[in-house]
Motif scaffolding. Structure first.
Motif: not given
Length: 243
Positions: A157-160, A164-165, A174-178, A229-231
């Motif tokens: 729900a809070n991951i898009k 950044r993660c 890294g970064v969320v891609k999917y 996920v966050g800073d």
């Protein structure tokens, strides 16, 4: 008599990634004692890859894939060359008639594959399929899917995409891609991540299905409970560690 400046403790060992000049698919992580002679290391490798000790040349590369040295002295202990965990030990087979030469150990194109039609297989008795059907009839609950299609959906729900993660364990960033289901993987929800460094397993394609694009060995599909996920800015590879 003055003591040698080069001393190895009896229990010291190192975990090296081993590759082979003729067998491109060969890659193994093997632990070696730093007290073992180069000849003993070659003997251990011969049992795993088939290249004879006398035909084997070894090269040592660091974790940045820079060549450190040739292991030319069979009498030297491995520790003399100062390998560290994660370094790569590359085998070069010098024998042109070696069992590994020509790549035929990897070429299965000429091997005739046995095949059977679904109809013919269904008519056979004593197959695993018949055994499974029998067991399922006796105990249906035991063969019910253990993981549903909505598994871990609430954690997404809070991951898009674009977040950044950081991944646990290991604190890889890294970064969320999917975000979503992955038909080529187990049921439930997955998070596709592009790592900042080549810690991944692919480039966003898994078992022939592309979920996102990333540089080679930067992509991974991870369950949401392992993703924070966050800073989490990209780390500076030249940042000095505190002493």
């Amino acid at each position: 008599m003055a003591s040698s400046r080069f001393q190895i403790q009896p229990d010291e060992s190192v975990l090296l990634r081993v590759t082979h000049s003729n067998i491109k698919s060969f890659s193994a992580e093997i632990r070696f004692s730093l007290q073992s002679s180069v000849e003993a290391v070659k003997d251990k490798l011969w049992r795993k890859c088939g290249t004879s000790v006398n035909s084997m040349q070894l090269e040592l590369y660091d974790d940045a894939n820079s060549k450190i040295s040739n292991l030319t002295d069979d009498s030297r202990p491995l520790g003399f060359y100062s390998p560290f965990d994660g370094y790569r030990l590359h085998i070069i087979d010098l024998d042109p008639s070696s069992v590994t030469a020509g790549g035929w150990l990897e070429d299965i194109s000429s091997v005739e594959k046995y095949s059977i039609s679904e109809e013919a297989y269904d008519k056979r008795d004593g197959t695993f399929r018949k055994f499974k059907e029998k067991m399922a009839a006796q105990n249906p609950s035991a063969f019910a899917p253990k993981i549903t299609d909505d598994y871990m959906e609430e954690l997404c729900a809070n991951i898009k995409v674009g977040d950044r993660c950081e991944i646990d364990p290991g604190e890889k960033r890294g970064v969320v891609k999917y975000v979503g289901r992955a038909e080529s993987l187990a049921p439930g929800f997955w998070v596709g991540v592009q790592f900042d460094e080549p810690f991944g397993k692919h480039d966003g394609m898994v078992k022939g299905v592309r979920y996102f694009d990333s540089p080679p060995l930067h992509g991974a599909m991870i369950r949401p409970d392992k993703v924070k996920v966050g800073d989490y800015p990209e780390r500076d590879p030249f940042e000095e560690e505190e002493i």
